[in-house]
Structure formats: C-alpha cells, structure tokens
Design a protein around this motif. Sequence first.
Motif, PDB file in Angstrom:
ATOM      1  N   THR A 287       0.845  -1.203   0.000  1.00 30.81           N
ATOM      2  CA  THR A 287       0.000   0.000   0.000  1.00 30.81           C
ATOM      3  C   THR A 287       0.877   1.249   0.000  1.00 30.81           C
ATOM      4  N   HIS A 288       1.901   1.265   0.868  1.00 29.59           N
ATOM      5  CA  HIS A 288       2.779   2.437   0.936  1.00 29.59           C
ATOM      6  C   HIS A 288       3.508   2.649  -0.384  1.00 29.59           C
ATOM      7  N   SER A 289       3.966   1.566  -1.022  1.00 29.01           N
ATOM      8  CA  SER A 289       4.653   1.699  -2.309  1.00 29.01           C
ATOM      9  C   SER A 289       3.701   2.266  -3.361  1.00 29.01           C
ATOM     10  N   ILE A 290       2.461   1.788  -3.354  1.00 32.02           N
ATOM     11  CA  ILE A 290       1.460   2.253  -4.333  1.00 32.02           C
ATOM     12  C   ILE A 290       1.175   3.741  -4.147  1.00 32.02           C
ATOM     13  N   ILE A 291       0.975   4.162  -2.920  1.00 32.17           N
ATOM     14  CA  ILE A 291       0.606   5.560  -2.664  1.00 32.17           C
ATOM     15  C   ILE A 291       1.828   6.477  -2.856  1.00 32.17           C
ATOM     16  N   ARG A 292       2.999   6.029  -2.356  1.00 34.79           N
ATOM     17  CA  ARG A 292       4.206   6.856  -2.458  1.00 34.79           C
ATOM     18  C   ARG A 292       4.579   7.108  -3.923  1.00 34.79           C
ATOM     19  N   ASN A 293       4.405   6.084  -4.761  1.00 36.03           N
ATOM     20  CA  ASN A 293       4.793   6.212  -6.165  1.00 36.03           C
ATOM     21  C   ASN A 293       3.632   6.613  -7.069  1.00 36.03           C
ATOM     22  N   GLY A 294       2.467   6.828  -6.485  1.00 34.85           N
ATOM     23  CA  GLY A 294       1.305   7.261  -7.283  1.00 34.85           C
ATOM     24  C   GLY A 294       0.820   6.215  -8.265  1.00 34.85           C
ATOM     25  N   ILE A 295       1.084   4.928  -7.966  1.00 31.39           N
ATOM     26  CA  ILE A 295       0.737   3.868  -8.926  1.00 31.39           C
ATOM     27  C   ILE A 295      -0.773   3.825  -9.176  1.00 31.39           C
TER      28      ILE A 295
ATOM     29  N   TYR B 173     -12.478 -20.335  -5.014  1.00 31.52           N
ATOM     30  CA  TYR B 173     -13.112 -19.043  -5.322  1.00 31.52           C
ATOM     31  C   TYR B 173     -12.826 -18.534  -6.738  1.00 31.52           C
ATOM     32  N   LYS B 174     -11.954 -19.241  -7.456  1.00 32.73           N
ATOM     33  CA  LYS B 174     -11.630 -18.862  -8.847  1.00 32.73           C
ATOM     34  C   LYS B 174     -11.162 -17.406  -8.973  1.00 32.73           C
ATOM     35  N   VAL B 175     -10.324 -16.949  -8.026  1.00 37.00           N
ATOM     36  CA  VAL B 175      -9.786 -15.583  -8.091  1.00 37.00           C
ATOM     37  C   VAL B 175      -8.284 -15.653  -8.356  1.00 37.00           C
ATOM     38  N   PRO B 176      -7.764 -14.735  -9.152  1.00 38.05           N
ATOM     39  CA  PRO B 176      -6.303 -14.688  -9.301  1.00 38.05           C
ATOM     40  C   PRO B 176      -5.641 -14.219  -8.001  1.00 38.05           C
ATOM     41  N   ILE B 177      -4.547 -14.888  -7.634  1.00 42.83           N
ATOM     42  CA  ILE B 177      -3.708 -14.425  -6.519  1.00 42.83           C
ATOM     43  C   ILE B 177      -2.279 -14.385  -7.063  1.00 42.83           C
ATOM     44  N   VAL B 178      -1.712 -13.188  -7.131  1.00 44.00           N
ATOM     45  CA  VAL B 178      -0.366 -13.032  -7.696  1.00 44.00           C
ATOM     46  C   VAL B 178       0.575 -12.568  -6.588  1.00 44.00           C
ATOM     47  N   VAL B 179       1.598 -13.380  -6.333  1.00 44.39           N
ATOM     48  CA  VAL B 179       2.596 -13.043  -5.314  1.00 44.39           C
ATOM     49  C   VAL B 179       3.534 -11.995  -5.890  1.00 44.39           C
ATOM     50  N   THR B 180       3.729 -10.910  -5.157  1.00 44.62           N
ATOM     51  CA  THR B 180       4.670  -9.914  -5.662  1.00 44.62           C
ATOM     52  C   THR B 180       5.359  -9.160  -4.528  1.00 44.62           C
ATOM     53  N   GLY B 181       6.293  -8.277  -4.927  1.00 41.78           N
ATOM     54  CA  GLY B 181       7.129  -7.589  -3.937  1.00 41.78           C
ATOM     55  C   GLY B 181       6.669  -6.170  -3.691  1.00 41.78           C
ATOM     56  N   PHE B 182       7.617  -5.277  -3.422  1.00 46.75           N
ATOM     57  CA  PHE B 182       7.281  -3.976  -2.845  1.00 46.75           C
ATOM     58  C   PHE B 182       7.823  -2.787  -3.630  1.00 46.75           C
ATOM     59  N   GLU B 183       8.738  -3.037  -4.546  1.00 48.49           N
ATOM     60  CA  GLU B 183       9.241  -1.949  -5.371  1.00 48.49           C
ATOM     61  C   GLU B 183       8.199  -1.639  -6.452  1.00 48.49           C
ATOM     62  N   PRO B 184       8.253  -0.416  -7.022  1.00 51.88           N
ATOM     63  CA  PRO B 184       7.221  -0.045  -7.995  1.00 51.88           C
ATOM     64  C   PRO B 184       7.042  -1.053  -9.132  1.00 51.88           C
ATOM     65  N   LEU B 185       8.166  -1.544  -9.685  1.00 57.96           N
ATOM     66  CA  LEU B 185       8.013  -2.492 -10.799  1.00 57.96           C
ATOM     67  C   LEU B 185       7.463  -3.834 -10.335  1.00 57.96           C
ATOM     68  N   ASP B 186       7.777  -4.224  -9.102  1.00 54.72           N
ATOM     69  CA  ASP B 186       7.178  -5.448  -8.546  1.00 54.72           C
ATOM     70  C   ASP B 186       5.659  -5.322  -8.517  1.00 54.72           C
ATOM     71  N   VAL B 187       5.207  -4.182  -7.988  1.00 54.14           N
ATOM     72  CA  VAL B 187       3.761  -3.979  -7.845  1.00 54.14           C
ATOM     73  C   VAL B 187       3.095  -3.929  -9.221  1.00 54.14           C
TER      74      VAL B 187
END
Length: 369
Positions: free
Chosen positions: A38-46, A211-225
């Motif tokens: 969440t912090h990475s998304i908000i900080r980088n304006g993603i 539940y047939k939902v996508p779950i994608v494991v990812t990291g914290f840097e902008p490109l990860d997100v």
Amino acid sequence: MKYLSEFRDENLAKSMLDEIRRVTTRKWAIMEVCGGQTHSIIRNGIDQLLPSEIELIHGPGCPVCVTPLEMIDKALLIASRSEVIFCSFGDMLRVPGSSKDLFRVKSEGGDVRIVYSPLDALKLASENPTKEVVFFGIGFETTAPANAMTVFQAKRQGVKNFSMLVSHVLVPPAIEAILNSPHNRVQAFLAAGHVCSVMGYWQYEPLVEKYKVPIVVTGFEPLDVLEGIRRTILQLEAGRGEVENAYERAVNYEGNIPAQNLLKQVFEVTDQKWRGIGLIPASGWKLGESYREFDAAIKFEVADIQTQESALCHSGEVLQGMLKPNECPAFGKECTPRKPLGATMVSSEGACAAYYQNGRFINLEVVRK
Ligand code: SF4
C-alpha cells in the motif's frame, strides 16, 4: 543503487503501464493485501497512473493495525507492572489502547524498551534474572519464525523469566474471510512476497480452486507492484483464477521448510480476533501446549479485558477495503500521525498513514463527481 534502481526504472514502468492500459477492457477491483505494498502504491502514485477502470483496494496486511485492542490493553497492563521489562518493536509503542499507549506507560515509569529482535529480549532476561522480561510478539507469518526461535531457545536454555505476548495472524484465512464477506468487491489479490518467502505459495492453491480468483505473489518496489497488477489483469481479462509468482527472486513454491517446521513445533493454529474486523476462524497462532509456560497472557493472568475503541475511528472499514482513508471524517482533522485515533494512522504500514504522509487529503473520485 544496484539491486534497487532496477526495480524503479521509469521506462520499464511506462511500458508495463502501457500494456496494462491496452489489455484492460472493464472495471476490476484488486486488493493488495500487504501494508508495505500500500505504501509503495501511494508513495509512487501507482493507483493514479493506472487506467480508471482498475481500483486498488487496500487490505488488512499491516500487523500493527490488526493487532486486537484487547492485546494492546493486555500489553499495557503487563508493561505497567514494576517487576516487568516490556520489550517491543518501536512501531507498537504509539498504537492506542483503550485509554493510553505504551509510550504513556513508559512516561509513567514503566520499563518499556524498544528492541530490534526478540532474541535481544531473551538476552535481557538472562542479564536481569530478578526481572520478568516480556516480548510483544505480533505480526504475520513473516515475523513468526524469529519469535518461534526465541521461545524455542528460551526453553532450551531454561530461561524462566522470559515470556511472550503472542498475537500472530495468518494471511490465507483473512483472504478467505474477505471473499466470504457479503460486502466483498475484491476480484483478485496481490499476495505479500515476504510472507510467501516463509510460507511458499502452495497455501493459496485451495483458495484459487474454491473461489476462482487470481492471486499473484509480488514484492514492494514499484516495478514489482506493476508486474503483479499486470499479471493479475491478464488473468482477470482471460477469465482465469490461478496462483502466480511474480517475485521469483525471493519466493519459491515450498517456502522456507525449516522455518515452517519450527513454526509447527512452537505454535498451534487458533481462532484470532483482528482489530476492526472481528474474529476470523483459524487465522492466528498461539504458543503450543509444550511452550505455554512462556505465554505472558497466562503468566500475568490478563485474560478478561474490557476494551473501548474510539467512536470516531473507521479503521475496520479501511482494513476491509470498504472505505479509503481520506473518506474517514476524522482523517487529517481529529486523527493525524501525531495524534492517531486508530492503528492504521500509527503504523509505518498503515493505509491511513500512507495517505497522510503522501498528501492524499482529497478524495479525487469525490471531487470528480
Ligand atoms: S483516519 Fe484515523 S480515525 Fe479515520 S480510520 Fe484512519 S486511523 Fe481511524
């Protein structure tokens, strides 16, 4: 900076965003489970760079935020005792309990100390045999192995004046609770890479099957997100619901097997209250039978606690993705990081703090309407 700048490359971010825009044909709601994301998304304006069809919903993955009020009040009671040295990571000291926080207890004469590892608390216990040393062991699967190791070592070394106030929460049952909620709008999840580095991602397979939902494991840097979002949208648009690993540099399928074995040895699964959300079945860990002597809640008999949440705080709705932080009437007014009403404004991973620190005082969606 090598190993970091690669994951903040502007041109790569642009091309990923272009692809996301190209493949998105309809509205999608994706939850990032982890407060670090969440912090990475908000900080980088993603969230503001994504096509307007994609909504990012901020999930309950901040350990400080979801530690139940009862547990904070238990910590305050134990830390106030004259024989106790109460040890915690620094971010727990400003989390409001019913009437005060650990900083207030410290200012009133309580021996409250910030440590950087639970093993530091165990060392303090050995150095202070006339004191009772208590460590506040909170967090998701990420911090649990260090806590399990500390209790394991305390037993092995026969340290009797050490105990732990345990409040561990687990991600998969929380995802299931969100999916089962009658208010649920989430159609896919970004799973937290650091949790999966311990637990692997096999544990999400039953969820995607059911539940047939996508779950994608990812990291914290902008490109990860962005890569996590890109893969999630590709799945959603194709009607797929699978587990994918977009954080291969840190996560594998099995996870850290020795850590998982230690966790099984020291902890047992329990029903767990989440602050602002309520009880989620089988969503936490407590000390197992053979380690109960190290349970601070039992040792100091702080079982029955009456709690009182701030009537102004809507952090439960924030944690469930039903409300954006800047939609809370108290945001930036009665509630600021200097004077927080809820844990989501205190924690370095809290969604309210992320919005405040990055100047999100206005809800653009409301302004646009
Ligand atoms: S802004 Fe403050 S009062 Fe509002 S939900 Fe967040 S922590 Fe609670």
